[in-house]
Design a protein around this motif. Structure first.
Motif, PDB file in Angstrom:
ATOM      1  N   UNK A   1      17.102 -13.439 -11.315  1.00  0.00           N
ATOM      2  CA  UNK A   1      17.674 -14.715 -11.731  1.00  0.00           C
ATOM      3  C   UNK A   1      17.667 -15.657 -10.544  1.00  0.00           C
ATOM      4  N   UNK A   2      17.162 -16.873 -10.752  1.00  0.00           N
ATOM      5  CA  UNK A   2      17.145 -17.866  -9.685  1.00  0.00           C
ATOM      6  C   UNK A   2      17.488 -19.226 -10.280  1.00  0.00           C
ATOM      7  N   UNK A   3      18.709 -19.663 -10.015  1.00  0.00           N
ATOM      8  CA  UNK A   3      19.176 -20.991 -10.428  1.00  0.00           C
ATOM      9  C   UNK A   3      18.936 -21.273 -11.908  1.00  0.00           C
ATOM     10  N   UNK A   4      19.294 -20.317 -12.758  1.00  0.00           N
ATOM     11  CA  UNK A   4      19.207 -20.530 -14.194  1.00  0.00           C
ATOM     12  C   UNK A   4      17.938 -20.060 -14.856  1.00  0.00           C
ATOM     13  N   UNK A   5      16.941 -19.682 -14.060  1.00  0.00           N
ATOM     14  CA  UNK A   5      15.688 -19.183 -14.619  1.00  0.00           C
ATOM     15  C   UNK A   5      15.572 -17.694 -14.340  1.00  0.00           C
ATOM     16  N   UNK A   6      14.915 -16.969 -15.252  1.00  0.00           N
ATOM     17  CA  UNK A   6      14.743 -15.532 -15.086  1.00  0.00           C
ATOM     18  C   UNK A   6      13.262 -15.205 -14.945  1.00  0.00           C
ATOM     19  N   UNK A   7      12.989 -14.158 -14.177  1.00  0.00           N
ATOM     20  CA  UNK A   7      11.628 -13.725 -13.893  1.00  0.00           C
ATOM     21  C   UNK A   7      11.547 -12.226 -14.120  1.00  0.00           C
ATOM     22  N   UNK A   8      10.632 -11.811 -14.997  1.00  0.00           N
ATOM     23  CA  UNK A   8      10.483 -10.391 -15.319  1.00  0.00           C
ATOM     24  C   UNK A   8       9.972  -9.629 -14.110  1.00  0.00           C
ATOM     25  N   UNK A   9      10.436  -8.400 -13.974  1.00  0.00           N
ATOM     26  CA  UNK A   9      10.025  -7.525 -12.877  1.00  0.00           C
ATOM     27  C   UNK A   9       8.880  -6.637 -13.338  1.00  0.00           C
ATOM     28  N   UNK A  10       7.889  -6.491 -12.484  1.00  0.00           N
ATOM     29  CA  UNK A  10       6.752  -5.620 -12.777  1.00  0.00           C
ATOM     30  C   UNK A  10       7.098  -4.169 -12.460  1.00  0.00           C
ATOM     31  N   UNK A  11       6.329  -3.260 -13.003  1.00  0.00           N
ATOM     32  CA  UNK A  11       6.500  -1.846 -12.684  1.00  0.00           C
ATOM     33  C   UNK A  11       6.042  -1.553 -11.268  1.00  0.00           C
ATOM     34  N   UNK A  12       6.320  -0.355 -10.804  1.00  0.00           N
ATOM     35  CA  UNK A  12       6.009   0.006  -9.417  1.00  0.00           C
ATOM     36  C   UNK A  12       5.096   1.222  -9.382  1.00  0.00           C
ATOM     37  N   UNK A  13       4.332   1.324  -8.296  1.00  0.00           N
ATOM     38  CA  UNK A  13       3.388   2.432  -8.104  1.00  0.00           C
ATOM     39  C   UNK A  13       4.116   3.697  -7.658  1.00  0.00           C
ATOM     40  N   UNK A  14       3.377   4.796  -7.656  1.00  0.00           N
ATOM     41  CA  UNK A  14       3.925   6.064  -7.160  1.00  0.00           C
ATOM     42  C   UNK A  14       4.336   5.932  -5.693  1.00  0.00           C
ATOM     43  N   UNK A  15       3.469   5.296  -4.884  1.00  0.00           N
ATOM     44  CA  UNK A  15       3.801   5.118  -3.465  1.00  0.00           C
ATOM     45  C   UNK A  15       5.111   4.340  -3.309  1.00  0.00           C
ATOM     46  N   UNK A  16       5.235   3.277  -4.076  1.00  0.00           N
ATOM     47  CA  UNK A  16       6.434   2.436  -4.036  1.00  0.00           C
ATOM     48  C   UNK A  16       7.668   3.279  -4.346  1.00  0.00           C
TER      49      UNK A  16
ATOM     50  N   UNK B   1       3.362 -39.039 -23.359  1.00  0.00           N
ATOM     51  CA  UNK B   1       3.196 -37.591 -23.492  1.00  0.00           C
ATOM     52  C   UNK B   1       4.546 -36.904 -23.722  1.00  0.00           C
ATOM     53  N   UNK B   2       4.479 -35.827 -24.481  1.00  0.00           N
ATOM     54  CA  UNK B   2       5.679 -35.023 -24.710  1.00  0.00           C
ATOM     55  C   UNK B   2       5.948 -34.174 -23.483  1.00  0.00           C
ATOM     56  N   UNK B   3       7.205 -33.979 -23.157  1.00  0.00           N
ATOM     57  CA  UNK B   3       7.555 -33.118 -22.030  1.00  0.00           C
ATOM     58  C   UNK B   3       8.256 -31.880 -22.562  1.00  0.00           C
ATOM     59  N   UNK B   4       7.940 -30.784 -21.946  1.00  0.00           N
ATOM     60  CA  UNK B   4       8.578 -29.520 -22.320  1.00  0.00           C
ATOM     61  C   UNK B   4       9.831 -29.341 -21.484  1.00  0.00           C
ATOM     62  N   UNK B   5      10.868 -28.874 -22.118  1.00  0.00           N
ATOM     63  CA  UNK B   5      12.090 -28.573 -21.383  1.00  0.00           C
ATOM     64  C   UNK B   5      12.473 -27.125 -21.639  1.00  0.00           C
ATOM     65  N   UNK B   6      13.061 -26.540 -20.640  1.00  0.00           N
ATOM     66  CA  UNK B   6      13.529 -25.165 -20.752  1.00  0.00           C
ATOM     67  C   UNK B   6      15.024 -25.148 -20.475  1.00  0.00           C
ATOM     68  N   UNK B   7      15.757 -24.553 -21.366  1.00  0.00           N
ATOM     69  CA  UNK B   7      17.198 -24.439 -21.157  1.00  0.00           C
ATOM     70  C   UNK B   7      17.459 -23.405 -20.071  1.00  0.00           C
ATOM     71  N   UNK B   8      18.316 -23.743 -19.152  1.00  0.00           N
ATOM     72  CA  UNK B   8      18.666 -22.823 -18.080  1.00  0.00           C
ATOM     73  C   UNK B   8      19.766 -21.883 -18.555  1.00  0.00           C
TER      74      UNK B   8
END
Length: 191
Positions: A28-43, A2-9
């Protein structure tokens, strides 16, 4: 086979450069990035209320209070997070796009981020030698949780349901803030 997927950090420099031009924020966590969601009015109201009281207390000092768009770097975890509110009074905490020595961090709990705030960020933030207070603020009820480090370096946990007053001491700033002030103008959703 099987082919393996790799992601460049991403390197830290690549991440920081990219964040300056990105339309959305990423953590950012150890080379990977995670998009931030929007926030509510209460938040937004909860974070804004905490920011407002901290900003009023820091006027005329060298301390900096930041809301939503300032990153904190946790070198021990090779990570950058965007806390909802952070306070730093360290004279050498002078990076323009992130801070490394906050005394106080607050996170408003959201359904999509609560587990990260309670576990991943709690563990990471507590490695910051400068951090004295980590505040978790509930959106769906008047409830805050405070992790506090004493002068000996020991951590304590306290829950404030409905009412209460927190004392924060980040020299030269000393502040008392109540739950009523944190939850001012925040409408709780009917259950």
């Amino acid at each position: 086979m099987p082919a393996t997927a790799t992601t460049a950090l991403l390197s830290i420099d690549e991440y920081l450069d990219g964040e300056q031009y990105s339309a959305i924020r990423h953590e950012y966590l150890a080379g990977q990035v995670y998009a931030m969601a929007g926030a509510s009015e209460q938040h937004n109201r909860l974070a804004g209320n905490v920011f407002f009281h901290l900003r009023a207390a820091t006027r005329g000092t060298a301390c900096g209070v930041f809301i939503n768009d300032m990153k904190v770097r946790i070198a021990a975890h090779d990570s950058f997070y965007y806390p909802d509110v952070l306070l730093t009074c360290a004279a050498d905490d002078s990076e323009p796009f992130y801070k490394t020595a906050p005394c106080f961090i607050a996170e408003v709990l959201s359904p999509s981020t609560e587990l990260i705030d309670r576990r991943e960020k709690l563990l990471a933030y507590r490695t910051l030698p400068s951090l004295r207070y980590y505040l978790l603020i509930a959106q769906n009820q008047r409830l805050v949780e405070l992790y506090r480090r004493d002068d000996a370096g020991d951590w304590y946990y306290q829950v404030y349901p409905e009412t209460g007053e927190l004392e924060l001491n980040c020299p030269p700033v000393q502040l008392r803030i109540t739950l009523a002030e944190m939850y001012e103008d925040v409408a709780m959703a009917a259950v």
